[in-house]
Design an enzyme around this catalytic site. Sequence first.
Site, short mmCIF file in Angstrom:
data_model
loop_
_atom_site.label_atom_id
_atom_site.label_comp_id
_atom_site.label_asym_id
_atom_site.label_seq_id
_atom_site.Cartn_x
_atom_site.Cartn_y
_atom_site.Cartn_z
CE LYS A 22 -33.36 18.49 -27.34
NZ LYS A 22 -33.70 19.93 -27.45
CG ASN A 23 -36.88 21.39 -30.09
OD1 ASN A 23 -36.19 21.18 -29.10
ND2 ASN A 23 -36.36 21.71 -31.26
NE ARG A 92 -31.49 28.70 -23.20
CZ ARG A 92 -31.02 29.81 -22.67
NH1 ARG A 92 -29.96 29.77 -21.90
NH2 ARG A 92 -31.58 30.97 -22.93
CB CYS A 116 -26.05 22.74 -27.16
SG CYS A 116 -26.30 20.99 -27.48
NE ARG A 121 -28.79 28.42 -26.42
CZ ARG A 121 -29.15 27.14 -26.50
NH1 ARG A 121 -30.16 26.78 -27.24
NH2 ARG A 121 -28.49 26.23 -25.82
CG ASP A 304 -32.62 22.96 -33.87
OD1 ASP A 304 -31.71 23.67 -33.43
OD2 ASP A 304 -33.59 22.59 -33.19
NE ARG A 396 -29.11 18.33 -24.71
CZ ARG A 396 -29.26 19.34 -25.56
NH1 ARG A 396 -28.38 19.56 -26.49
NH2 ARG A 396 -30.31 20.15 -25.45
#
Length: 422
Positions: A22-23, A92, A116, A121, A304, A396
């Site tokens: 995902k990232n 985000r 989230c 942040r 995470d 997500r």
Amino acid sequence: MSVFSIEGGRPLGGTVKVHGAKNSVLPILAAAFLVPGECVIHNCPRLTDVEGTLAILRHLGCRVRREGDTVTVDASAPAAADVPDALMRQMRSSVVFLGPILGRMGRAELSYPGGCELGPRPIDLHLTALRALGAEIEERGSRLSCRGELKGADLTLSLPSVGATENAMLAAVAAQGVTTITNAAREPEITDLQNFLNTMGADIRGAGSSVVTVRGGRPLHGGEHTVIADRIVACTYLSAAACAGGEAEVTGVDWRHLSTVTAVLAEAGCRVKSSPTAISLTAPKRLKAVRPVRTAPYPGFPTDAQAIVMAALCKAEGATVFAENMFDSRYRHVDELTRMGADIRAEGRVAVVYGVPRLFGARVTAADLRGGAALVVAGLGAEGETVVSGLEHIDRGYADLSGGLAALGARIARNEETVSES
């Protein structure tokens, strides 16, 4: 309302392939907007965050096509330089579009992103980096209006922020001249972004180290890229086996990307074996507490993975201290784990997990992505039935989490429940 129904207390066993990260895929998809051609991206998982990113690309005028886990993005004819507030609020990571839109169009109009709730942040580091490259950014309420002709510069990030590093890299690719990013984030996803952009004709070096150099202004072209495996998904499957007992093998993942996680699981008594493309774990009869776990930027223990590993250690013999150094509000899963019989004392950024012999099934609700995954892990190791709601958070970052766990022998099903009106 979708829920996971989990019948816990059953050891796991089997092999599961880990989907794309995902990232990694989100900034890569945003980077495709810089390319005046067709980008073919393989190992692109079906996540709600990915679908939100594709919606942004379509709004910007890109032609987007998905066939299985392959997504094709054609940004030959961009038609917009703004992202509607409704799309920005979905996640985000949407702020990563700031650099590519500004670099390609010379202007960008966005709002502050959503995602989230993990505490403050701010995106100050993103804006500071882009201003150093020549961007003029006006903040009006929740909207950001950006303009400017970007030029290479020497950037020093005050923190090794993943998002700020990615935005700076993306903007620097379109800038004229050389950009040096010092104190850059070192995560594997940064290296994956570099590899994608270089395949498309960019000249970036140093990703994976604290200094990244971008020679901007090079012509880009279409090409193909395969996204790396998701190390946090792999961590989830391994932690599930550690909590429930039994063994599991995750494939398609580079063990080096989660060595700090497997080191903790090994210290807890698991037998871990790694090969270039797979990791296997065999759980002991009971886990044991480990030395303090402190989250840190890569290559440290990933924030995470904190909730997920904590869930596995709820049944460990002894007490384990967790120190969350990345975010302020990342213990929202603690109260829900306590409903299942866990003994956890959290104050500020520190949580102490006192291992209990057993967890018990309960109805629990995910408050964020990784906390939701932690509840699933705990449910697999609990006695009786656990029902997890709030799956919109889990969706997500996990493509068919229940299917992946079922491949390991878990008794888990995704069901629809009717919400009664009070």
